[in-house]
Design a protein around this motif. Structure first.
Motif, PDB file in Angstrom:
ATOM      1  N   ASP A  55     -12.070  -6.681  77.279  1.00 14.24           N
ATOM      2  CA  ASP A  55     -12.938  -7.770  76.838  1.00 14.24           C
ATOM      3  C   ASP A  55     -13.299  -8.688  77.996  1.00 14.24           C
ATOM      4  OD1 ASP A  55     -13.037  -6.912  74.229  1.00 14.24           O
ATOM      5  OD2 ASP A  55     -11.338  -8.145  73.570  1.00 14.24           O
ATOM      6  N   ARG A  56     -12.341  -8.896  78.911  1.00 15.95           N
ATOM      7  CA  ARG A  56     -12.612  -9.743  80.076  1.00 15.95           C
ATOM      8  C   ARG A  56     -13.659  -9.097  80.976  1.00 15.95           C
ATOM      9  NH1 ARG A  56     -10.893 -14.914  80.441  1.00 15.95           N
ATOM     10  NH2 ARG A  56      -8.778 -14.260  79.859  1.00 15.95           N
ATOM     11  N   SER A  59     -17.038  -9.569  79.272  1.00 25.60           N
ATOM     12  CA  SER A  59     -17.539 -10.936  79.403  1.00 25.60           C
ATOM     13  C   SER A  59     -18.024 -11.219  80.820  1.00 25.60           C
ATOM     14  CB  SER A  59     -16.447 -11.940  79.008  1.00 25.60           C
ATOM     15  OG  SER A  59     -15.347 -11.864  79.895  1.00 25.60           O
ATOM     16  N   GLN A  62     -21.428  -9.707  81.204  1.00 24.33           N
ATOM     17  CA  GLN A  62     -22.421 -10.441  80.428  1.00 24.33           C
ATOM     18  C   GLN A  62     -23.043 -11.586  81.214  1.00 24.33           C
ATOM     19  OE1 GLN A  62     -20.220 -11.509  76.912  1.00 24.33           O
ATOM     20  NE2 GLN A  62     -20.922  -9.728  75.745  1.00 24.33           N
TER      21      GLN A  62
END
Length: 457
Positions: A55-56, A59, A62
């Protein structure tokens, strides 16, 4: 948790030194950071640390700036492949050789160094082009292949880290873009050039050996022995110099234009990540069109060249991604703040720059990669800038110079090996003859950073 916050960088460094694997070190450090963050929040789902790491990464990608840098890093690989495989680089080199200016030992050495400077787009390409080109010249004037290996090795990496309009610049810029600093990342990168004492002094020493025709230490014995190894290396056949000059010129001047454009008429206020991405994308299009319109390649073969070039840089792009992600995790963990406080309390401020330079040298020497060194030390050095108010140009220059210094001394370095191959010199002979020069310049550089620390602080 304060002391535990420095555990992930230590793990990364330990794995890099032990396994010689930068990606593995960064990945394990990232997972360990997420594990510590879970412990800090009393999260009982510690097994989710790998999921949190993914997830890191997501992100991180992104972020528009990070995404632009990652795309740009891939496009640089395609551009370098277009320039290289078109024969443009070798055409430029051939023009220099055939101009008739290499009529003495000094001129032969000078044109070799000049060629290494001109081909600044990639260090290995620089040593291959200048080394293969100069073999006959050095043999003609009874200069050793060890001397040739030294000239090309000690020209290529320093010039690539100084001019920075290449993959090195893209890579370092991507690492810097993860931090909110007072100065634009691109401006800060260029501002570090005058303070990269090791690279500047190394070029001066190379010039000294060429124009005074003086060599010292083991190099002097190598001049007597004149050992050589004639390896056959496949390189693209020379074509037209415009295949290199035009795309490269578009990238250089395009970056400057887009810096001005994105900064509303102010170069220093422009977006570095946007500018280099736009300019490199246009340069890739031009390089591709030149290949197919001149009948050198078909659309299919040109696309294959471009994607092969991207694949060559994929490991470096992975390092960039993991390094940026690790930096984001360490920021949440508070590692930078803790290290800055630790340094401020236990290490005199004027010794921080020499310490960063020496740390970079040790890591680069033991791993054989300056790229991995930058990936680990920049996320440690930049928080020091933010917290202690250190001059970012000096901190960055010390880290970059240390990486190059260790790379020059290391027999594990790919640049060292390729320099030996290109010059037709035994690897250990090259390391032995280059080491005294690198150590001498490195010692002077440590002293200069200590003096700079005294002056600034």
């Amino acid at each position: 948790m304060d002391w535990l916050s420095i555990l992930p960088p230590i793990i990364a460094i330990a794995i890099v030194l032990w396994k010689k694997e930068v990606i593995l070190g960064l990945l394990v450090a990232l997972v360990s950071t997420e594990l510590l963050l879970a412990l800090n929040t009393a999260d009982t789902s510690l097994l989710l640390a790998p999921i949190n790491s993914i997830d890191r990464v997501v992100s991180t990608v992104q972020g528009a700036g990070n995404a632009r840098i990652l795309i740009f890093s891939l496009l640089v690989g395609a551009l370098l492949a277009f320039i290289r495989d078109s024969g443009g680089v070798n055409a430029v080199v051939s023009k220099l050789v055939n101009s008739g200016i290499a009529s003495s030992k000094r001129k032969a050495g000078g044109i070799t160094m000049f060629t290494g400077i001109v081909v600044f787009i990639e260090s290995n390409l620089s040593v291959l082009s200048s080394g293969i080109m100069a073999r006959g010249l050095f043999d003609k004037y009874k200069m050793s292949r060890a001397r040739l290996a030294y000239v090309i090795d000690s020209t290529s990496a320093p010039i690539c880290i100084l001019i920075l309009l290449n993959g090195w610049g893209a890579y370092i810029l991507s690492l810097l873009s993860a931090y909110e600093l007072e100065e634009n990342a691109l401006v800060m990168l260029w501002s570090s050039v005058p303070f990269n004492f090791y690279a500047l002094l190394t070029l001066l020493v190379v010039a000294y050996t060429i124009f005074t025709d003086n060599v010292h230490g083991p190099m002097k014995q190598a001049e007597i022995d004149l050992e050589r190894i004639d390896n056959h290396i496949d390189i693209p056949k020379a074509s037209k110099s415009r295949f290199m000059i035009i795309p490269l010129g578009i990238m250089i001047f395009g970056t400057l234009y887009f810096m001005w454009w994105t900064g509303d008429g102010n170069l220093s206020s422009g977006s570095g990540s946007r500018s280099v991405l736009y300019a490199t994308f246009i340069a890739c299009i031009v390089g591709y069109l030149m290949l197919i319109t001149n009948g050198k390649e078909t659309h299919k073969s040109a696309m294959k060249i471009g994607f092969n070039g991207m694949s060559e840089l994929l490991p470096l792009v992975t390092i960039v991604l993991l390094s940026i992600t690790l930096g984001a995790s360490l920021k949440v963990l508070g590692t930078g703040v803790f290290v800055a406080g630790l340094v401020g309390e236990h290490l005199p401020m004027f010794l921080i720059l020499p310490a960063l330079f020496i740390a970079g040298a040790i890591m680069s020497f033991t791993t054989g990669t300056s790229w991995g060194t930058f990936a680990i030390l920049i996320p440690i050095g930049m928080p020091l800038v933010q917290t202690l108010g250190l001059p970012p140009q000096l901190v960055l220059a010390a880290i970059l110079g240390g990486g190059i210094f260790g790379d020059h001394c290391s027999p594990l370095s790919d640049t060292t090996a390729i320099s030996s191959l290109a010059a037709g010199c035994d690897l250990l002979t090259h390391v032995k003859t280059q080491l005294p020069y690198a150590l001498a310049v490195g010692g002077v550089t440590v002293a200069l950073y200590a003096i700079a620390g005294l002056v600034v602080f």
